[in-house]
Write an enzyme that holds these catalytic residues in place. Structure first.
Site, PDB file in Angstrom:
ATOM      1  N   ASP A   4     -21.990 -66.640  10.606  1.00 29.00           N
ATOM      2  CA  ASP A   4     -22.478 -68.022  10.581  1.00 29.00           C
ATOM      3  C   ASP A   4     -23.989 -68.072  10.352  1.00 29.00           C
ATOM      4  OD1 ASP A   4     -19.990 -69.080  10.949  1.00 29.00           O
ATOM      5  OD2 ASP A   4     -20.238 -69.536  13.077  1.00 29.00           O
ATOM      6  N   ARG A  12     -15.829 -73.040  23.205  1.00 30.18           N
ATOM      7  CA  ARG A  12     -15.981 -74.129  22.222  1.00 30.18           C
ATOM      8  C   ARG A  12     -15.029 -75.298  22.506  1.00 30.18           C
ATOM      9  NH1 ARG A  12     -15.059 -75.438  16.185  1.00 30.18           N
ATOM     10  NH2 ARG A  12     -17.112 -76.142  15.488  1.00 30.18           N
ATOM     11  N   CYS A  53     -12.297 -66.412   8.687  1.00 25.42           N
ATOM     12  CA  CYS A  53     -13.531 -66.709   9.416  1.00 25.42           C
ATOM     13  C   CYS A  53     -13.202 -66.699  10.901  1.00 25.42           C
ATOM     14  CB  CYS A  53     -14.088 -68.074   9.002  1.00 25.42           C
ATOM     15  SG  CYS A  53     -15.610 -68.548   9.868  1.00 25.42           S
ATOM     16  N   TRP A  69     -22.426 -63.253  17.970  1.00 26.95           N
ATOM     17  CA  TRP A  69     -22.439 -64.362  17.025  1.00 26.95           C
ATOM     18  C   TRP A  69     -23.802 -64.444  16.344  1.00 26.95           C
ATOM     19  CZ3 TRP A  69     -25.361 -68.992  17.098  1.00 26.95           C
ATOM     20  CH2 TRP A  69     -25.000 -69.914  16.100  1.00 26.95           C
ATOM     21  N   ASP A 107       0.847  -1.181   0.000  1.00 25.92           N
ATOM     22  CA  ASP A 107       0.000   0.000   0.000  1.00 25.92           C
ATOM     23  C   ASP A 107       0.890   1.242   0.000  1.00 25.92           C
ATOM     24  OD1 ASP A 107      -0.880  -0.544   3.475  1.00 25.92           O
ATOM     25  OD2 ASP A 107       0.935   0.348   2.591  1.00 25.92           O
ATOM     26  N   ASP A 143     -15.014 -78.659   8.671  1.00 21.54           N
ATOM     27  CA  ASP A 143     -14.466 -79.317   9.856  1.00 21.54           C
ATOM     28  C   ASP A 143     -14.815 -80.807   9.873  1.00 21.54           C
ATOM     29  OD1 ASP A 143     -13.284 -79.693  12.294  1.00 21.54           O
ATOM     30  OD2 ASP A 143     -14.565 -78.303  13.395  1.00 21.54           O
ATOM     31  N   LYS A 182     -10.288 -72.118   4.114  1.00 22.10           N
ATOM     32  CA  LYS A 182     -11.086 -71.332   5.057  1.00 22.10           C
ATOM     33  C   LYS A 182     -10.379 -71.383   6.400  1.00 22.10           C
ATOM     34  CE  LYS A 182     -15.708 -71.043   7.140  1.00 22.10           C
ATOM     35  NZ  LYS A 182     -17.045 -71.691   7.212  1.00 22.10           N
ATOM     36  N   TRP A 183      -9.847 -70.231   6.827  1.00 24.31           N
ATOM     37  CA  TRP A 183      -9.061 -70.137   8.068  1.00 24.31           C
ATOM     38  C   TRP A 183      -9.978 -69.628   9.176  1.00 24.31           C
ATOM     39  CZ3 TRP A 183      -3.354 -70.190   8.295  1.00 24.31           C
ATOM     40  CH2 TRP A 183      -2.854 -69.906   9.567  1.00 24.31           C
ATOM     41  N   ASP A 184     -10.287 -70.507  10.123  1.00 26.85           N
ATOM     42  CA  ASP A 184     -11.278 -70.189  11.153  1.00 26.85           C
ATOM     43  C   ASP A 184     -10.607 -69.857  12.487  1.00 26.85           C
ATOM     44  OD1 ASP A 184     -13.801 -69.794  12.194  1.00 26.85           O
ATOM     45  OD2 ASP A 184     -14.583 -71.736  11.560  1.00 26.85           O
ATOM     46  N   MET A 185     -11.376 -69.230  13.375  1.00 31.29           N
ATOM     47  CA  MET A 185     -10.941 -68.902  14.745  1.00 31.29           C
ATOM     48  C   MET A 185     -12.210 -68.785  15.578  1.00 31.29           C
ATOM     49  SD  MET A 185     -10.442 -66.422  17.268  1.00 31.29           S
ATOM     50  CE  MET A 185     -10.547 -64.789  16.570  1.00 31.29           C
TER      51      MET A 185
END
Length: 835
Positions: free
Chosen positions: A579, A474, A557, A230, A50, A398, A507-510
């Site tokens: 499931d 389980r 899974c 579940w 300015d 299974d 199928k990998w389950d837990m």
């Protein structure tokens, strides 16, 4: 794109902006995250002159000053950070990370117990670095960059992330905290992770290290979580963040079906297609934690990362600890817009390997057909029946290994039971392959039964407190994956199994969560590390195996969806969603997953009726329609089905194959939902209420559209029929507005037994309901259903919808009437005719 001007950092994706700055104190003030904005002034406007003075570029405004929160005096009854800054109390500021001890009493980002017993930390800015790539030496699963499909064109997919590393230092305790930001611009996703480095000569104990923090300057967000148990995963709950704190967390040793790590934030009034929506997730499969807190000053803080409950990580001098990677996205186009970003990100930057974009086979799983009662003869009969209807992969679940006749024994002993499989896995797999169908198996490698050779030989290989009673789930215990010897055993055992036959799928389950968490391999002072060390060991196991067997399609899974998360998807491209295979339950469950995960990552099967989890009877057509929107398969005893049912399944399989590229590779959109009515709304003067429309919560509506928008499939499914309600419609989404589409339904034939003794209103002789004549007539006489066949433009299909044929209302039936009984569904197809 990442820009830095005067220590104001602007992180930009294609449609969003994330901004923060370095304060004079050295703290990081969060400025903004949302719709893309112009935060910087052009250089020519920064140089202003300015008549009286010239302003240099260093002193000139950046344009971001409007985003800075203004402080002249600290709020009453708060604590000042220091005497040099009397206007600032950290309690009333938006921050990029937070800690205890210096005035901020909200949820902290980091919490450290120092060697002197103090919990105070004060991390201040030291430096910033900008580079490309994910970063070296990563210790946990992470998102990765890919080659862009066409970097010169709009709509290019993929890319290598830009990476910003902010280094903070606590000078009082010689600790370094790195905040990492990675920009996946094309899909509007930003990821974060943090690294704590002990640069001191003393041991410290990390009690908390979050992955992400978002501070907003206002309250009133809606926090949406996805909870359940579940067989009833991913139920959406909306909670207003008006005051106090809301926590979504898992302390089960897995990400859990109780509280999925994916969380949404939105404003009141946000819908599937309009309004602000944020999506937050975590690339991790263990204990997680997300907290939403509103401060006394109306500011909202979100932190997410590792669950700090019982967590204590001892970090020695020169030690380094890395948090899991946090994921965040924003869309102003509602939940569908946010989900589109998440789906693109997960599909391109999380899922990897040979099966990332490979066509997934249609499978038949043996579990609900026979449970543990299997042998080679039964399995081959099932596999042959599967082949005859066009299924491409047969999976033995299974019960196949030695002594495994129920869930009490033999987990850990991975040797085929020769009394059931005389030729072992090799013999059975070769016979299945000879039928012209691929072969897959089920395993649960992280578990062991007390009644097993493995437990007898290595009782010290499990997570349990020596000499104390153990709470089992389980009938099994969890192997201690903090121990490298246990990791090596699982790798070697699974290597033998996967190499022993022609195995195309695993199928990998837990099947249980953690209790009595204690590792006999660690001293008492390190027991707070067990949960996280387990996950690190687990990731080593599955990383090793997936790299050694890249041609195998791995599916995760965990009693269904008990470990459905981005960490698992880094290794397994699909996960069993639940499931519960009941179609009506699955419509809710799969809708829940769709908010944060691509449907092709969610495995979904057609099962028999009455359903094994609910005893509900749903039409075969509905079971197919719902399952087709996931990674598709069947789980039923084809050998016991009628010829009519087998013909229907054969037609379903053929239809799915015809449209597989759309179902599996298309863009997914939600319309109406069983969730409707759970969305919290606020109206002026009305307070809290629940939404309510004529079909609120009774209809779920999905659309999946090919990436080129030439093909689309839509579905509607309802819970219960409403009497004297004839109107229904289908609105598709994601189409070309000016594209002309051919909209059709499937040809429909109704069994006359559906009408019960109403058949006597047209029959020339009396027919006893469910009698012999009724049964004979139903085999030969079918009644034509409605026909839907239109040429319609995309904008009309999306915004007006197709008004479908009149629903049955008890006043008459012919081929102009849509018979839509309890749990009924329809699939509709749109083909682009003219663009």
């Amino acid at each position: 794109m990442i820009k830095n001007k005067d220590k104001v950092y602007i992180l930009s994706t294609d449609h969003t902006t994330y901004a923060f700055r370095v304060l004079d104190t050295g703290h990081l003030e969060h400025l903004y995250y949302g719709r893309k904005i112009r935060a910087y002034l052009p250089e020519k406007l920064r140089q202003r002159t300015d008549a009286e003075e010239s302003v240099t570029a260093e002193a000139a405004p950046t344009g971001a000053e409007s985003l800075f929160e203004k402080h002249a005096f600290a709020p009453g009854c708060t604590n000042l950070y220091d005497a040099a800054h009397p206007a600032w109390s950290l309690e009333d500021m938006n921050l990029e990370m937070s800690s205890y001890g210096k005035g901020d009493n909200r949820e902290p980002f980091v919490e450290i117990l120092h060697s002197d017993g103090s919990f105070t930390s004060d991390f201040l800015f030291e430096k910033a670095e900008i580079f490309e790539g994910e970063g070296e030496g990563r210790m946990l699963p992470y998102a990765y960059g890919t080659e862009p499909t066409d970097p010169e064109k709009e709509g290019s997919v993929g890319g290598v992330p830009e990476h910003l590393c902010i280094t903070l230092r606590d000078k009082q305790y010689d600790l370094i905290l790195e905040l990492h930001y990675l920009i996946y611009a094309w899909c509007d996703v930003i990821t974060r992770y943090s690294v704590l480095i002990n640069d001191s000569s003393e041991n410290i104990s990390i009690r908390r290290l979050m992955s992400g923090q978002l501070d907003f300057d206002k309250a009133g967000f809606v926090m949406s979580t996805f909870t359940g148990a579940w067989a009833r995963e991913m139920n959406r709950s909306d909670i207003a963040l008006q005051a106090g704190k809301v926590v979504n967390a898992s302390y089960l040793g897995c990400s859990s079906s109780h509280a999925n790590p994916f969380v949404m934030l939105s404003h009141f009034g946000t819908t599937e297609d309009t309004g602000d929506a944020y999506g937050l997730n975590l690339v991790y499969s263990g204990n997680h934690y997300t907290a939403g807190e509103v401060s006394a000053y109306g500011k909202t803080r979100i932190v997410w990362g590792l669950n700090p409950q019982s967590f204590a990580w001892n970090l020695a001098p020169e030690g380094r600890f890395e948090s899991p990677e946090a994921v965040m996205t924003y869309s102003h186009k509602g939940f569908n817009g946010m989900s589109r970003h998440m789906h693109d990100f997960v599909s391109e930057h999380i899922v990897r390997g040979e099966w990332k974009k490979k066509e997934r086979p249609i499978l038949l799983n043996s579990w609900e057909a026979s449970y543990f009662d299997i042998n080679e003869h039964k399995l081959l009969r099932l596999a042959k029946a599967a082949k005859e209807v066009g299924i491409e992969l047969f999976v033995m679940d299974d019960g196949w290994f030695s002594g495994r006749n129920d869930d009490h024994t033999s987990l850990g002993d991975w040797v085929a039971d020769r009394s059931k499989l005389p030729g072992g896995l090799k013999g059975l797999s070769e016979k299945v392959k000879a039928l012209g169908i691929d072969f897959g198996i089920w395993v649960e490698p992280e578990m062991v039964n007390v009644q097993s050779r493995l437990y007898e030989e290595h009782p010290d290989w499990t997570l349990e407190i020596p000499g104390k009673p153990h709470s089992e789930g389980r009938n099994q215990r969890i192997l201690d994956l903090t121990q490298e010897a246990v990791q090596d055993y699982i790798i070697e055992a699974m290597d033998r199994v996967f190499s022993s036959g022609e195995i195309s799928y695993v199928k990998w389950d837990m099947n249980r969560s953690m209790t009595d968490v204690f590792s006999r391999a660690l001293p008492a002072e390190n027991q707070g590390e067990v949960f996280h060390r387990y996950m690190m060991g687990f990731y080593r196991v599955i990383s090793t195996l997936t790299q050694k067997f890249p041609h195998i399609l791995f599916e995760g899974c965990a009693s269904g969806g008990n470990r459905f998360d981005l960490g698992m998807l880094c290794f397994f491209p699909q996960i069993w969603g639940s499931d519960d295979t009941d179609a009506i339950c699955r419509a809710t469950i799969q809708t829940g997953y769709s908010y944060g995960y691509p449907p092709q990552c969610v495995s979904a099967h057609v099962s028999s009726v009455p359903n094994h989890q609910t005893l509900r009877r749903t039409p075969l057509e509905t079971r197919f329609a719902v399952a087709a929107f996931g990674s598709f398969g069947y789980e039923c005893n084809l050998c016991d089905m009628s010829s009519d049912e087998l013909e229907k399944i054969k037609s379903q399989v053929a239809l799915y194959k015809e449209w597989r590229s759309v179902f599996a590779g298309g863009h997914f959109y939600r319309g109406r939902s069983f969730f409707a009515g759970s969305r919290v709304e606020v109206e002026a003067g009305a307070g809290m209420r629940f939404g309510n429309t004529q079909d609120s919560g009774n209809v779920t509506e999905w659309t999946v559209v090919s990436p080129d928008q030439k093909l689309a499939v839509g579905m509607i499914v309802q819970k219960l029929a409403t009497p004297n309600s004839q109107y229904q419609y289908m609105r598709m989404k994601g189409l070309k507005e000016d594209g002309l589409y051919h909209f059709t339904g499937l040809p429909i034939k109704h069994n006359i037994k559906t009408f019960g003794d109403l058949v006597n209103t047209v029959a020339p002789v009396h027919v006893k309901q469910d009698g012999l004549v009724h049964g004979m007539l139903s085999k030969f006489v079918k009644m034509d259903g409605e026909t839907e066949d239109y040429l319609v433009y995309g904008d009309s299909l999306m915004y007006a919808g197709v008004k479908l044929s009149q629903g049955f209302g008890g006043t008459g039936f012919d081929d102009r009437v849509r018979l839509f009984e309890d749990f009924a569904s329809r699939l509709y197809f749109a083909r682009l005719v003219e663009d």
